[in-house]
Design an enzyme around this catalytic site. Structure first.
Site, PDB file in Angstrom:
ATOM      1  N   SER A  42      -2.431   1.478  -4.532  1.00  0.00           N
ATOM      2  CA  SER A  42      -2.886   2.603  -3.725  1.00  0.00           C
ATOM      3  C   SER A  42      -4.258   3.129  -4.106  1.00  0.00           C
ATOM      4  O   SER A  42      -4.562   3.333  -5.281  1.00  0.00           O
ATOM      5  CB  SER A  42      -1.873   3.745  -3.846  1.00  0.00           C
ATOM      6  OG  SER A  42      -2.373   4.910  -3.232  1.00  0.00           O
ATOM      7  N   ALA A  43      -5.052   3.392  -3.083  1.00  0.00           N
ATOM      8  CA  ALA A  43      -6.341   4.051  -3.294  1.00  0.00           C
ATOM      9  C   ALA A  43      -6.175   5.566  -3.323  1.00  0.00           C
ATOM     10  O   ALA A  43      -7.134   6.311  -3.392  1.00  0.00           O
ATOM     11  CB  ALA A  43      -7.308   3.652  -2.180  1.00  0.00           C
ATOM     12  N   ASP A 101      -1.542  -0.700   5.866  1.00  0.00           N
ATOM     13  CA  ASP A 101      -1.903  -0.082   7.144  1.00  0.00           C
ATOM     14  C   ASP A 101      -3.398  -0.198   7.416  1.00  0.00           C
ATOM     15  O   ASP A 101      -3.886   0.249   8.449  1.00  0.00           O
ATOM     16  CB  ASP A 101      -1.501   1.405   7.189  1.00  0.00           C
ATOM     17  CG  ASP A 101      -2.447   2.272   6.400  1.00  0.00           C
ATOM     18  OD1 ASP A 101      -2.468   2.141   5.166  1.00  0.00           O
ATOM     19  OD2 ASP A 101      -3.191   3.068   7.011  1.00  0.00           O
ATOM     20  N   GLU A 129     -13.616   4.934   8.179  1.00  0.00           N
ATOM     21  CA  GLU A 129     -12.641   4.023   7.565  1.00  0.00           C
ATOM     22  C   GLU A 129     -11.927   3.184   8.616  1.00  0.00           C
ATOM     23  O   GLU A 129     -11.715   1.990   8.426  1.00  0.00           O
ATOM     24  CB  GLU A 129     -11.612   4.827   6.749  1.00  0.00           C
ATOM     25  CG  GLU A 129     -10.629   3.930   6.000  1.00  0.00           C
ATOM     26  CD  GLU A 129      -9.393   4.655   5.459  1.00  0.00           C
ATOM     27  OE1 GLU A 129      -9.288   5.890   5.571  1.00  0.00           O
ATOM     28  OE2 GLU A 129      -8.517   3.957   4.925  1.00  0.00           O
ATOM     29  N   ASP A 166       0.866  -1.168   0.000  1.00  0.00           N
ATOM     30  CA  ASP A 166       0.000   0.000   0.000  1.00  0.00           C
ATOM     31  C   ASP A 166       0.915   1.235   0.000  1.00  0.00           C
ATOM     32  O   ASP A 166       2.120   1.115   0.231  1.00  0.00           O
ATOM     33  CB  ASP A 166      -0.852  -0.062   1.280  1.00  0.00           C
ATOM     34  CG  ASP A 166      -1.608   1.221   1.545  1.00  0.00           C
ATOM     35  OD1 ASP A 166      -2.342   1.654   0.644  1.00  0.00           O
ATOM     36  OD2 ASP A 166      -1.449   1.799   2.641  1.00  0.00           O
ATOM     37  N   ASP A 220      -0.167   5.180   0.969  1.00  0.00           N
ATOM     38  CA  ASP A 220      -0.394   6.182   2.014  1.00  0.00           C
ATOM     39  C   ASP A 220      -0.395   5.556   3.395  1.00  0.00           C
ATOM     40  O   ASP A 220      -1.151   4.621   3.670  1.00  0.00           O
ATOM     41  CB  ASP A 220      -1.740   6.895   1.785  1.00  0.00           C
ATOM     42  CG  ASP A 220      -1.713   7.782   0.563  1.00  0.00           C
ATOM     43  OD1 ASP A 220      -0.829   8.651   0.494  1.00  0.00           O
ATOM     44  OD2 ASP A 220      -2.559   7.600  -0.332  1.00  0.00           O
ATOM     45  N   LYS A 264      -9.808  -3.310  -2.896  1.00  0.00           N
ATOM     46  CA  LYS A 264      -8.517  -3.637  -3.515  1.00  0.00           C
ATOM     47  C   LYS A 264      -8.509  -5.051  -4.106  1.00  0.00           C
ATOM     48  O   LYS A 264      -7.757  -5.325  -5.026  1.00  0.00           O
ATOM     49  CB  LYS A 264      -7.375  -3.420  -2.517  1.00  0.00           C
ATOM     50  CG  LYS A 264      -7.136  -1.934  -2.246  1.00  0.00           C
ATOM     51  CD  LYS A 264      -5.854  -1.661  -1.493  1.00  0.00           C
ATOM     52  CE  LYS A 264      -5.588  -0.149  -1.435  1.00  0.00           C
ATOM     53  NZ  LYS A 264      -4.324   0.172  -0.739  1.00  0.00           N
TER      54      LYS A 264
HETATM   55  P1  TMP Z   1      -3.746   4.160   0.222  1.00  0.00           P
HETATM   56  O1  TMP Z   1      -4.525   3.035  -0.385  1.00  0.00           O
HETATM   57  O2  TMP Z   1      -2.491   4.478  -0.576  1.00  0.00           O
HETATM   58  O3  TMP Z   1      -3.458   3.981   1.661  1.00  0.00           O
HETATM   59  O4  TMP Z   1      -4.646   5.508   0.095  1.00  0.00           O
HETATM   60  C1  TMP Z   1      -5.875   5.637   0.697  1.00  0.00           C
HETATM   61  C2  TMP Z   1      -5.856   6.541   1.891  1.00  0.00           C
HETATM   62  O5  TMP Z   1      -6.170   7.875   1.496  1.00  0.00           O
HETATM   63  C3  TMP Z   1      -6.919   6.131   2.870  1.00  0.00           C
HETATM   64  O6  TMP Z   1      -6.349   5.742   4.096  1.00  0.00           O
HETATM   65  C4  TMP Z   1      -7.769   7.360   3.070  1.00  0.00           C
HETATM   66  C5  TMP Z   1      -6.957   8.465   2.494  1.00  0.00           C
HETATM   67  N1  TMP Z   1      -7.755   9.571   1.923  1.00  0.00           N
HETATM   68  C6  TMP Z   1      -7.436  10.864   2.314  1.00  0.00           C
HETATM   69  O7  TMP Z   1      -6.535  11.075   3.130  1.00  0.00           O
HETATM   70  N2  TMP Z   1      -8.148  11.900   1.785  1.00  0.00           N
HETATM   71  C7  TMP Z   1      -9.166  11.723   0.876  1.00  0.00           C
HETATM   72  O8  TMP Z   1      -9.769  12.694   0.416  1.00  0.00           O
HETATM   73  C8  TMP Z   1      -9.468  10.379   0.476  1.00  0.00           C
HETATM   74  C9  TMP Z   1     -10.575  10.120  -0.500  1.00  0.00           C
HETATM   75  C10 TMP Z   1      -8.732   9.331   1.024  1.00  0.00           C
HETATM   76 MG    MG Z   2      -2.823   3.236   3.435  1.00  0.00          MG
END
Ligand code: TMP
Ligand code: MG
Length: 297
Positions: free
Chosen positions: A164-165, A238, A96, A49, A51, A213
């Protein structure tokens, strides 16, 4: 035999003995690490992942921005949009990470969050040529030890799939500016679609959020030829939703999952220990993944 393994791991991977490292079944972790070591680098792939997994959660007591939050810059969006995106974060982020709700319950709410934020971003007519500057001005930060992690995988020709989301364009810029966007790196994420003048008009493809995912893994990762024939997986995440990132790996043999528990530690500890093989509590470094990699490759 188990006692010898235990000893081996303790002396060879001392990082696993730290008190911030939690394991439900230490012997299973050790067996998996040894099986991966026997199979070697040629049979390994790493799925991570981005973030709050490859990036830090906080630095000097301040939250480090996610790829979405890096876009919160006057070069890209106005004050009104900042306010709206922050309000959405304050509403949906607690959902979340809420341990009392199931992934099924969270799923439609995550779709709602991502869809609303993406619509707001599109309204702002974000310019592609301003993204690099916004990343430079942000306090985006990869975890301590990130360079060893990325460089080691590149040297060993081990594919690294970043799943990554977040926003793919921003993610790429972060790893580029940190000089670790090596040829072994593959990315599945939400990519921006710009018009001919370089203005954001949409997001490409199927939306990826924290709890879908698995679908992304089945539709994208399964088709990446560089990942074929590598049945051993080191998975880093995470969120509990990150555990499905390896669902596209056909005929997998050994999967070792490492979960960063950054926030709401006491509330989520039990579910993380029951879900990840190794749980790292408030650890802002790549020390444990690096130690495991050093041992198995
Ligand atoms: P990841 O899959 O790389 O961890 O990214 C997703 C993360 O992004 C998730 O934990 C929530 C975060 N997120 C924000 O911080 N701000 C936002 O506006 C959105 C839609 C998600
Ligand atoms: Mg993450």
């Amino acid at each position: 035999v188990l006692a010898i393994w235990h000893q081996l791991t303790k002396t060879e991977i001392p990082e696993l003995a730290k008190c911030s490292v939690l394991m439900r079944e230490r012997s299973r972790v050790e067996e998996t690490i040894h099986a991966m070591q026997r199979a070697g680098a040629g049979n390994l792939q790493v799925i991570s992942d981005f973030d709050m997994t490859l990036t830090r959660f906080a630095h000097n007591g301040k939250r480090v921005p996610t790829t979405h939050n890096i876009l919160d810059n006057r070069l890209l969006i106005n004050e009104d949009c900042t306010k709206k995106i922050r309000a959405l974060l304050n509403t949906y982020y607690p959902i979340e990470i809420d341990p009392s709700r199931s992934a099924e319950e969270k799923l439609p709410l995550m779709v709602e969050w991502w869809t609303k934020v993406h619509e707001l971003l599109i309204e702002q007519r974000i310019r592609k040529d301003m993204l690099a500057q916004a990343v430079k001005e942000s306090s985006a930060m990869l975890r301590d030890g990130y360079k060893v992690f990325f460089d080691h995988l590149a040297e060993q020709r081990i594919p690294l799939l970043i799943f990554s989301a977040g926003v793919g364009d921003v993610l790429e810029e972060v790893i580029q500016q940190n000089h670790v966007f090596h040829p072994n790196v593959h990315i599945i994420s939400n990519y921006m679609d710009f018009d001919q003048t370089g203005v954001l008009r949409a997001f490409k493809g199927q939306l990826i959020h924290t709890f879908n995912k698995r679908e992304g893994a089945l539709s994208h990762a399964a088709g990446l030829t560089e990942l074929q024939g590598r049945p051993n997986v080191l998975l880093l995440g995470d969120s509990l939703g990150d555990l499905t990132m390896a669902d596209g790996v056909s005929e997998h043999e050994n999967i070792l999952t490492i979960g960063f528990l950054n926030d709401q530690v006491e509330e989520r500890k039990e579910s993380y220990i029951n879900s990840f093989d190794i749980v790292l509590v408030k650890d802002e470094t790549m020390d444990v993944p690096n130690a495991v990699l050093r041992h198995i490759t």
